[in-house]
Design a protein around this motif. Structure first.
Motif, short mmCIF file in Angstrom:
data_model
loop_
_atom_site.label_atom_id
_atom_site.label_comp_id
_atom_site.label_asym_id
_atom_site.label_seq_id
_atom_site.Cartn_x
_atom_site.Cartn_y
_atom_site.Cartn_z
N SER A 8 38.59 12.13 -22.47
CA SER A 8 38.39 10.73 -22.09
C SER A 8 37.96 10.64 -20.63
O SER A 8 38.08 11.59 -19.86
N HIS A 9 37.51 9.45 -20.25
CA HIS A 9 37.11 9.26 -18.85
C HIS A 9 38.31 9.41 -17.92
O HIS A 9 38.17 9.88 -16.79
N SER A 40 34.77 0.91 -17.98
CA SER A 40 35.59 0.92 -19.20
C SER A 40 36.84 0.07 -19.09
O SER A 40 37.28 -0.51 -20.09
N ASN A 95 32.93 9.54 -19.62
CA ASN A 95 32.53 10.45 -20.70
C ASN A 95 31.40 9.85 -21.52
O ASN A 95 31.30 10.04 -22.73
N GLN A 96 30.50 9.13 -20.84
CA GLN A 96 29.49 8.34 -21.55
C GLN A 96 28.59 9.19 -22.44
O GLN A 96 28.15 8.72 -23.50
N ALA A 99 30.81 10.62 -25.53
CA ALA A 99 31.45 9.54 -26.28
C ALA A 99 30.44 8.74 -27.09
O ALA A 99 30.71 8.33 -28.21
N SER A 100 29.24 8.52 -26.50
CA SER A 100 28.28 7.66 -27.19
C SER A 100 26.84 8.11 -27.04
O SER A 100 25.98 7.68 -27.78
N ASP A 191 28.34 13.13 -18.79
CA ASP A 191 29.74 12.94 -18.44
C ASP A 191 29.90 13.37 -16.99
O ASP A 191 29.03 14.04 -16.42
#
Length: 365
Positions: A8-9, A40, A95-96, A99-100, A191
């Motif tokens: 996670s971020h 976020s 974590n862009q 994550a996506s 990320d």
């Protein structure tokens, strides 16, 4: 930096924070000031503080976009000087990518633009690039030189996400995203996390690492939405840069290296002009003459920048980290020869928030 699948971020932010604390000979128990922002958490200092298990006496969660962390450095310096805290942690994580695969943000869209369904943020920077080309004769080749210079620096940086050859023709022939910007004119989607510790100069003298000093800084903002920007070719960096230099008591001629927020290739051209490294309208020719590449007269984005090194949604903290490592002489193959003074510049929104910070070693005091 790069890719961190399954994390996670907040996990990434914590790793960077613990590494920074260890480098300084400190622990989380020492942190009494927290400065953080992300895309976020609505209450970033509450969320990050809880995750780290700290109870800071002073916090600042100001979000100006990617320039936030340079603002946080100015604010942390003021807070320490005022006695509000003694050990300030500035941190960020994202974590862009894993994550996506893209930037996911809840940021509000300017109401007067939303009806046209613009593709943010690239459309705003494309407008600025097109206007600069029309008004000053800047070319797509000039823009491409920003990207190739960044890649040359990244090829000297083992931590850079994008390495390998990149020519002007490669940039020009890349997929067009928003005319005149191709995908190679646009920053990475990665990320990444970063952290910085700020203490008083007196306390820093007794720490394991060579201290790097905040000499001056300033922020400026003239608009929120790109359709309200007074002049698409002039940013508020022209104000923040001059005020930061005045506080630091320096001139751009004194600068040994520059770290710019290069979300798009046009950014570097605009900021080099507005910060005083070349006249307005001459930025394209300045970069095309090789000045900002390795071996040039002005080392710019020596880690590879947001175009080739790392860009986890908000890049500003990495300008400060790279400048610090360069001024300490810790940059390895990409190390600039004997630097003493660095200018870091952050950008937020659609050329909206501009924050300039001067850092120096002991010789600059």
């Amino acid at each position: 930096m790069g890719e961190a699948p399954g994390q996670s971020h907040l996990e990434l932010l914590a790793q960077a924070s613990l590494d920074a604390l260890d480098e300084c000979g400190l622990s989380l128990d020492d942190v009494d000031g927290l400065f953080t922002s992300n895309l976020s958490n609505f209450f970033p200092t509450l969320t990050v503080g809880e995750y780290l298990g700290i109870r800071p006496k002073h916090v600042d969660g100001t979000n100006l976009g990617g320039s936030s962390f340079l603002h946080h450095l100015i604010a942390a310096t003021g807070a320490i000087k005022a006695g509000l805290c003694e050990v300030a942690l500035i941190c960020y994580g994202s974590n862009q990518r894993t994550a996506s695969g893209r930037l996911v943000t809840g940021a509000d869209q300017p109401v007067w633009e939303a009806a046209y369904k613009p593709r943010y943020p690239v459309i705003a920077y494309a407008l600025s690039a097109a206007r600069h080309m029309h008004q000053y004769g800047t070319t797509r080749e000039d823009l491409a030189r920003v990207a190739t210079s960044a890649r040359e620096w990244a090829n000297l940086n083992p931590m850079a996400y994008k390495r390998g050859p990149l020519s002007v023709d490669d940039v020009l022939s890349s997929r067009m995203v928003c005319d005149p910007l191709t995908v190679a004119d646009c920053c990475l989607v990665t990320d990444g996390a970063g952290a910085i510790l700020v203490v008083s100069a007196e306390r820093a003298r007794n720490m394991p690492k060579k201290p790097i000093y905040f000499l001056g800084g300033a922020a400026a903002q003239w608009h929120r939405q790109i359709s309200s920007m007074p002049d698409l070719t002039v940013t508020a960096a022209s104000e923040s840069g001059s005020r930061a230099a005045k506080m630091a008591g320096v001139d751009t001629r004194d600068v040994d290296l520059v770290q710019l927020y290069d979300a798009f290739t046009i950014n570097a051209i605009l900021f080099l002009e507005d910060l005083g490294f070349c006249p307005k309208g001459e930025g394209g020719r300045f970069v095309s003459d090789g000045n900002i590449a390795p071996g040039g007269s002005l080392p710019v984005n020596t880690n590879g920048g947001g175009l080739s090194c790392v860009h986890p949604g908000m890049y500003g903290i990495f300008t400060l980290i790279e400048a610090t490592q360069q001024l300490r002489g810790e940059a390895g193959e990409r190390q600039v020869a004997d630097p003493h003074l660095a200018l870091c510049h952050g950008n937020g929104g659609t050329l909206s928030s501009q924050v300039s910070v001067y850092l120096g070693d002991n010789s600059t005091l």
